[in-house]
Design a protein around this motif. Structure first.
Motif, PDB file in Angstrom:
ATOM      1  N   GLN A 114       0.806  -1.215   0.000  1.00  0.00           N
ATOM      2  CA  GLN A 114       0.000   0.000   0.000  1.00  0.00           C
ATOM      3  C   GLN A 114       0.845   1.274   0.000  1.00  0.00           C
ATOM      4  O   GLN A 114       0.845   2.061   0.942  1.00  0.00           O
ATOM      5  N   VAL A 115       1.569   1.469  -1.091  1.00  0.00           N
ATOM      6  CA  VAL A 115       2.441   2.621  -1.275  1.00  0.00           C
ATOM      7  C   VAL A 115       1.720   3.635  -2.162  1.00  0.00           C
ATOM      8  O   VAL A 115       1.117   3.262  -3.164  1.00  0.00           O
ATOM      9  N   ILE A 116       1.790   4.925  -1.797  1.00  0.00           N
ATOM     10  CA  ILE A 116       1.227   5.953  -2.665  1.00  0.00           C
ATOM     11  C   ILE A 116       2.251   6.294  -3.758  1.00  0.00           C
ATOM     12  O   ILE A 116       3.453   6.094  -3.579  1.00  0.00           O
ATOM     13  N   ASP A 117       1.762   6.795  -4.876  1.00  0.00           N
ATOM     14  CA  ASP A 117       2.636   7.043  -6.029  1.00  0.00           C
ATOM     15  C   ASP A 117       3.845   7.934  -5.720  1.00  0.00           C
ATOM     16  O   ASP A 117       4.962   7.606  -6.142  1.00  0.00           O
ATOM     17  N   PRO A 118       3.693   9.058  -4.999  1.00  0.00           N
ATOM     18  CA  PRO A 118       4.883   9.881  -4.732  1.00  0.00           C
ATOM     19  C   PRO A 118       5.936   9.146  -3.899  1.00  0.00           C
ATOM     20  O   PRO A 118       7.136   9.309  -4.130  1.00  0.00           O
ATOM     21  N   THR A 119       5.505   8.344  -2.956  1.00  0.00           N
ATOM     22  CA  THR A 119       6.457   7.572  -2.145  1.00  0.00           C
ATOM     23  C   THR A 119       7.124   6.505  -2.997  1.00  0.00           C
ATOM     24  O   THR A 119       8.345   6.305  -2.922  1.00  0.00           O
ATOM     25  N   PHE A 120       6.325   5.846  -3.836  1.00  0.00           N
ATOM     26  CA  PHE A 120       6.894   4.841  -4.734  1.00  0.00           C
ATOM     27  C   PHE A 120       7.954   5.476  -5.632  1.00  0.00           C
ATOM     28  O   PHE A 120       9.052   4.931  -5.784  1.00  0.00           O
ATOM     29  N   ALA A 121       7.648   6.621  -6.211  1.00  0.00           N
ATOM     30  CA  ALA A 121       8.602   7.287  -7.103  1.00  0.00           C
ATOM     31  C   ALA A 121       9.869   7.704  -6.357  1.00  0.00           C
ATOM     32  O   ALA A 121      10.977   7.553  -6.876  1.00  0.00           O
ATOM     33  N   ALA A 122       9.704   8.202  -5.140  1.00  0.00           N
ATOM     34  CA  ALA A 122      10.862   8.676  -4.371  1.00  0.00           C
ATOM     35  C   ALA A 122      11.748   7.531  -3.895  1.00  0.00           C
ATOM     36  O   ALA A 122      12.961   7.690  -3.782  1.00  0.00           O
ATOM     37  N   TYR A 123      11.163   6.369  -3.627  1.00  0.00           N
ATOM     38  CA  TYR A 123      11.917   5.254  -3.053  1.00  0.00           C
ATOM     39  C   TYR A 123      12.064   4.067  -4.002  1.00  0.00           C
ATOM     40  O   TYR A 123      12.505   3.001  -3.591  1.00  0.00           O
ATOM     41  N   HIS A 124      11.694   4.261  -5.266  1.00  0.00           N
ATOM     42  CA  HIS A 124      11.868   3.201  -6.270  1.00  0.00           C
ATOM     43  C   HIS A 124      13.324   2.746  -6.281  1.00  0.00           C
ATOM     44  O   HIS A 124      14.244   3.557  -6.180  1.00  0.00           O
ATOM     45  N   VAL A 125      13.524   1.450  -6.416  1.00  0.00           N
ATOM     46  CA  VAL A 125      14.876   0.883  -6.421  1.00  0.00           C
ATOM     47  C   VAL A 125      15.213   0.444  -7.848  1.00  0.00           C
ATOM     48  O   VAL A 125      14.452  -0.310  -8.467  1.00  0.00           O
ATOM     49  N   PRO A 126      16.352   0.928  -8.378  1.00  0.00           N
ATOM     50  CA  PRO A 126      16.761   0.526  -9.725  1.00  0.00           C
ATOM     51  C   PRO A 126      16.833  -1.002  -9.847  1.00  0.00           C
ATOM     52  O   PRO A 126      17.211  -1.689  -8.906  1.00  0.00           O
ATOM     53  N   GLY A 127      16.453  -1.477 -11.010  1.00  0.00           N
ATOM     54  CA  GLY A 127      16.449  -2.914 -11.247  1.00  0.00           C
ATOM     55  C   GLY A 127      15.071  -3.521 -11.039  1.00  0.00           C
ATOM     56  O   GLY A 127      14.872  -4.705 -11.265  1.00  0.00           O
ATOM     57  N   THR A 128      14.116  -2.692 -10.602  1.00  0.00           N
ATOM     58  CA  THR A 128      12.736  -3.160 -10.462  1.00  0.00           C
ATOM     59  C   THR A 128      11.869  -2.344 -11.425  1.00  0.00           C
ATOM     60  O   THR A 128      12.265  -1.268 -11.883  1.00  0.00           O
ATOM     61  N   ALA A 129      10.701  -2.871 -11.708  1.00  0.00           N
ATOM     62  CA  ALA A 129       9.778  -2.185 -12.615  1.00  0.00           C
ATOM     63  C   ALA A 129       9.334  -0.858 -12.006  1.00  0.00           C
ATOM     64  O   ALA A 129       9.250  -0.731 -10.784  1.00  0.00           O
ATOM     65  N   PHE A 130       9.077   0.117 -12.856  1.00  0.00           N
ATOM     66  CA  PHE A 130       8.564   1.391 -12.344  1.00  0.00           C
ATOM     67  C   PHE A 130       7.039   1.331 -12.411  1.00  0.00           C
ATOM     68  O   PHE A 130       6.391   2.049 -13.159  1.00  0.00           O
ATOM     69  N   ASP A 131       6.485   0.439 -11.588  1.00  0.00           N
ATOM     70  CA  ASP A 131       5.045   0.184 -11.559  1.00  0.00           C
ATOM     71  C   ASP A 131       4.674  -0.194 -10.129  1.00  0.00           C
ATOM     72  O   ASP A 131       5.106  -1.235  -9.634  1.00  0.00           O
ATOM     73  N   TYR A 133       2.151  -1.462  -8.945  1.00  0.00           N
ATOM     74  CA  TYR A 133       1.423  -2.733  -8.858  1.00  0.00           C
ATOM     75  C   TYR A 133       2.333  -3.943  -9.081  1.00  0.00           C
ATOM     76  O   TYR A 133       1.915  -5.068  -8.861  1.00  0.00           O
ATOM     77  N   ASP A 134       3.543  -3.707  -9.546  1.00  0.00           N
ATOM     78  CA  ASP A 134       4.488  -4.817  -9.699  1.00  0.00           C
ATOM     79  C   ASP A 134       4.880  -5.275  -8.298  1.00  0.00           C
ATOM     80  O   ASP A 134       5.390  -4.475  -7.504  1.00  0.00           O
ATOM     81  N   PRO A 135       4.650  -6.542  -7.964  1.00  0.00           N
ATOM     82  CA  PRO A 135       4.879  -6.991  -6.587  1.00  0.00           C
ATOM     83  C   PRO A 135       6.295  -6.754  -6.071  1.00  0.00           C
ATOM     84  O   PRO A 135       6.475  -6.265  -4.951  1.00  0.00           O
ATOM     85  N   VAL A 136       7.288  -7.083  -6.879  1.00  0.00           N
ATOM     86  CA  VAL A 136       8.681  -6.930  -6.436  1.00  0.00           C
ATOM     87  C   VAL A 136       9.038  -5.455  -6.293  1.00  0.00           C
ATOM     88  O   VAL A 136       9.656  -5.052  -5.304  1.00  0.00           O
ATOM     89  N   ALA A 137       8.622  -4.644  -7.243  1.00  0.00           N
ATOM     90  CA  ALA A 137       8.910  -3.210  -7.171  1.00  0.00           C
ATOM     91  C   ALA A 137       8.221  -2.581  -5.965  1.00  0.00           C
ATOM     92  O   ALA A 137       8.806  -1.746  -5.265  1.00  0.00           O
ATOM     93  N   ASN A 138       6.979  -2.987  -5.702  1.00  0.00           N
ATOM     94  CA  ASN A 138       6.227  -2.439  -4.584  1.00  0.00           C
ATOM     95  C   ASN A 138       6.873  -2.798  -3.249  1.00  0.00           C
ATOM     96  O   ASN A 138       7.094  -1.925  -2.403  1.00  0.00           O
ATOM     97  N   ILE A 139       7.216  -4.055  -3.085  1.00  0.00           N
ATOM     98  CA  ILE A 139       7.857  -4.495  -1.841  1.00  0.00           C
ATOM     99  C   ILE A 139       9.185  -3.767  -1.647  1.00  0.00           C
ATOM    100  O   ILE A 139       9.472  -3.248  -0.562  1.00  0.00           O
ATOM    101  N   THR A 140       9.989  -3.726  -2.687  1.00  0.00           N
ATOM    102  CA  THR A 140      11.330  -3.158  -2.575  1.00  0.00           C
ATOM    103  C   THR A 140      11.279  -1.663  -2.278  1.00  0.00           C
ATOM    104  O   THR A 140      12.014  -1.162  -1.417  1.00  0.00           O
ATOM    105  N   ALA A 141      10.398  -0.936  -2.965  1.00  0.00           N
ATOM    106  CA  ALA A 141      10.263   0.500  -2.706  1.00  0.00           C
ATOM    107  C   ALA A 141       9.737   0.747  -1.295  1.00  0.00           C
ATOM    108  O   ALA A 141      10.232   1.634  -0.585  1.00  0.00           O
ATOM    109  N   ALA A 142       8.748  -0.031  -0.877  1.00  0.00           N
ATOM    110  CA  ALA A 142       8.187   0.143   0.470  1.00  0.00           C
ATOM    111  C   ALA A 142       9.232  -0.148   1.538  1.00  0.00           C
ATOM    112  O   ALA A 142       9.310   0.567   2.549  1.00  0.00           O
TER     113      ALA A 142
END
Length: 160
Positions: A114-131, A133-142
């Protein structure tokens, strides 16, 4: 290929077409000691590191995220990630919260953690999808966000 290499190949091909056995006789003229030596381009084989195959389920998503997190120095444990996912989304990667204060402001919480878009964008981790809803990207950014804010996802026991 350099012009000289192209010339050697054309000449060897011409000699091979010109008569039977001529190409074999011509090879030593170019300093070759066998048919394999007649190639002018280096042959290199690069063995790619075998990629870990993760199952396409909650367990696999968490494990893949943990591997990416380890590469980026992001702390967190399987148990803490799983605990928070179950509280936030019950394991549904397409979960969306359309009723809380974030949703009222136009930025609903999304995904497994349950990450909001601005938090996802700020904490996105390279090597994961920029989405989100992508499970791995969501977990890693959170987990990256939780590490920055709380020291680790391991320290999160409620909504964050």
């Amino acid at each position: 290929m350099p012009a000289f290499g192209q010339h050697r190949r054309r000449l060897a091909r011409s000699l091979a077409v010109a008569g039977t056995g001529v190409a074999v006789v011509a090879l030593p003229l170019f300093g070759a000691t066998g048919a394999a030596a007649a190639t002018t381009e280096p042959t290199t084989t690069t063995a790619a590191a075998p990629a870990t195959a993760y199952p396409d389920n909650l367990d696999g998503w968490i494990r893949e995220s943990l591997d990416i997190m380890a590469q980026h120095g992001i702390p967190g444990s399987y148990d803490a990630i799983h605990r928070n996912i179950m509280r936030e989304s019950s394991g549904n990667p397409y979960a969306i919260n359309n009723w809380d204060s974030n949703a009222a402001k136009g930025t609903p919480s999304k995904g497994l953690l349950q990450v909001i878009d601005p938090t996802f964008a700020a904490y996105h981790v390279p090597g994961t999808a920029f989405d989100p809803y992508d499970p791995v990207a969501n977990i890693t950014a959170a987990c990256n966000y939780a590490a920055d804010r709380y020291g680790s996802i391991d320290n999160v026991f409620g909504a964050y």
